[in-house]
Design a protein around this motif. Structure first.
Motif, short mmCIF file in Angstrom:
data_model
loop_
_atom_site.label_atom_id
_atom_site.label_comp_id
_atom_site.label_asym_id
_atom_site.label_seq_id
_atom_site.Cartn_x
_atom_site.Cartn_y
_atom_site.Cartn_z
N ASP A 1 0.83 -1.19 0.00
CA ASP A 1 0.00 0.00 0.00
C ASP A 1 0.87 1.24 0.00
OD1 ASP A 1 -2.73 -1.10 0.23
OD2 ASP A 1 -1.99 -1.92 2.13
N TYR B 1 0.97 5.88 -1.04
CA TYR B 1 0.43 7.06 -1.69
C TYR B 1 0.43 6.91 -3.21
CZ TYR B 1 0.77 9.01 2.94
OH TYR B 1 0.61 9.22 4.27
N SER C 1 -10.73 9.09 -7.17
CA SER C 1 -10.79 9.05 -5.71
C SER C 1 -12.20 9.23 -5.15
CB SER C 1 -9.79 10.03 -5.08
OG SER C 1 -8.48 9.51 -5.26
N ARG D 1 -4.40 0.72 -1.75
CA ARG D 1 -4.41 1.67 -0.63
C ARG D 1 -4.85 1.01 0.67
NH1 ARG D 1 -3.26 3.57 -4.73
NH2 ARG D 1 -3.14 5.73 -5.45
N ASP D 2 -5.58 -0.09 0.55
CA ASP D 2 -6.20 -0.70 1.74
C ASP D 2 -5.98 -2.21 1.77
OD1 ASP D 2 -7.74 -1.33 -0.50
OD2 ASP D 2 -9.62 -1.31 0.62
N ASP E 1 -4.35 11.91 -2.57
CA ASP E 1 -3.85 11.51 -1.26
C ASP E 1 -4.78 11.99 -0.15
OD1 ASP E 1 -1.68 10.26 -2.40
OD2 ASP E 1 -0.24 11.83 -1.89
N ASP F 1 -8.05 9.99 -0.31
CA ASP F 1 -7.78 8.59 0.04
C ASP F 1 -7.51 8.41 1.54
OD1 ASP F 1 -8.05 8.02 -2.65
OD2 ASP F 1 -5.91 7.76 -3.04
N THR F 2 -6.86 9.41 2.17
CA THR F 2 -6.54 9.26 3.60
C THR F 2 -7.68 9.72 4.51
OG1 THR F 2 -5.36 11.38 3.50
CG2 THR F 2 -4.01 9.40 3.43
N LEU G 1 -6.69 5.19 3.31
CA LEU G 1 -5.28 4.83 3.18
C LEU G 1 -4.59 5.12 4.50
CD1 LEU G 1 -2.56 4.30 1.71
CD2 LEU G 1 -2.63 6.67 0.94
N LYS G 2 -4.06 4.08 5.11
CA LYS G 2 -3.20 4.29 6.28
C LYS G 2 -2.27 3.10 6.46
CE LYS G 2 -6.04 2.67 10.16
NZ LYS G 2 -7.48 2.65 9.93
#
Ligand code: C5P
Length: 229
Positions: free
Chosen positions: A9, A11, A105, A135-136, A187, A190-191, A198-199
């Motif tokens: 995963d 950015y 996104s 991302r996940d 980004d 997504d976060t 995303l993390k």
């Protein structure tokens, strides 16, 4: 040794895909680019007129038509890398356009879209022996993946790399500023989304490739893989 699941995963435009693809090739695993799948849904929504000029999405329309959408990875010829096919037609080029990049996104933030693609991804990894990037993957798709990598790089360096790719494909108009803005917007969305943002998974290995050559990065990943086995 038993096959494992490798979750990568990070950015946008960190070079996740090329890194994941190389690792998969080196270790004889299947590679799945989940970003391509979110891009595929976005292209589908654009084609079906479900994303309006002002960027609003016809969510009910998309939800209703999602069952008629088939996304697969296929080789277009012998020795070719598998690429994304949407309802039987290759969309490898189109999903890389700025039109798709600028809408993906918000589409990926829709819970029913995530649910639909997450299930497909879990089915693809059922037998393990897979390298999946997104991302996940380490947090939501395969929270029990045996190997997790979280990839990051300086945004300016990412934008420069991405612009070089666009130029190589004949895009002479997109500016560095536009690429950087798109990366930062993706980004941010997504976060900050509610579902599967995303993390970094707590058990992920963090790799910052800002100042690594592709060869150095591939080697580090290979060592990390050998260490897990
Ligand atoms: O990896 P790529 O940049 O092609 O992904 C495009 C977009 O798809 C991301 O910016 C993100 O919004 C979404 N995505 C996601 N979850 C994934 C993979 C991609 O939300 N697992």
């Amino acid at each position: 040794t038993d096959k494992i699941v490798v979750a990568i995963d990070g950015y946008s435009s960190c070079g996740k895909s090329s890194m994941a693809r190389t690792l998969a090739r080196n270790i004889g695993y299947i590679y799945v680019d989940t970003g391509a799948m979110y891009r595929g849904v976005t292209l589908f929504a654009l084609r079906e007129g479900l994303i309006h000029g002002d960027g609003t999405i016809d969510e009910a329309g998309l939800r209703a038509r999602l069952s008629g959408l088939s996304l697969t990875f296929q080789r277009s010829g012998e020795g070719e890398e598998p690429v994304l096919y949407l309802n039987g037609a290759c969309v490898a080029e189109e999903i890389r356009s700025m039109a798709v990049a600028s809408q993906v996104s918000p589409i990926a933030a829709l819970p029913f879209v995530r649910d639909f693609l997450t299930k497909e991804q879990q089915a693809m990894g059922q037998e393990k022996g897979i390298v999946m990037d997104g991302r996940d993957i380490g947090t939501a798709v395969f929270p029990k993946a045996e190997m997790k990598v979280f990839l990051t790089a300086d945004p300016k360096i990412r934008a420069e790399r991405r612009l070089k790719e666009l130029r190589a494909k004949g895009d002479e108009v997109t500016t560095l500023e536009e690429v950087l803005t798109n990366l930062e917007e993706r980004d941010y969305i997504d976060t900050h989304r509610a579902v599967a943002p995303l993390k970094q998974a707590p058990d992920a290995v963090v790799l910052d490739n800002s100042f690594l050559s592709i060869r150095e990065q591939d080697l580090m990943l290979r060592f990390a893989f050998e260490a897990v086995l």
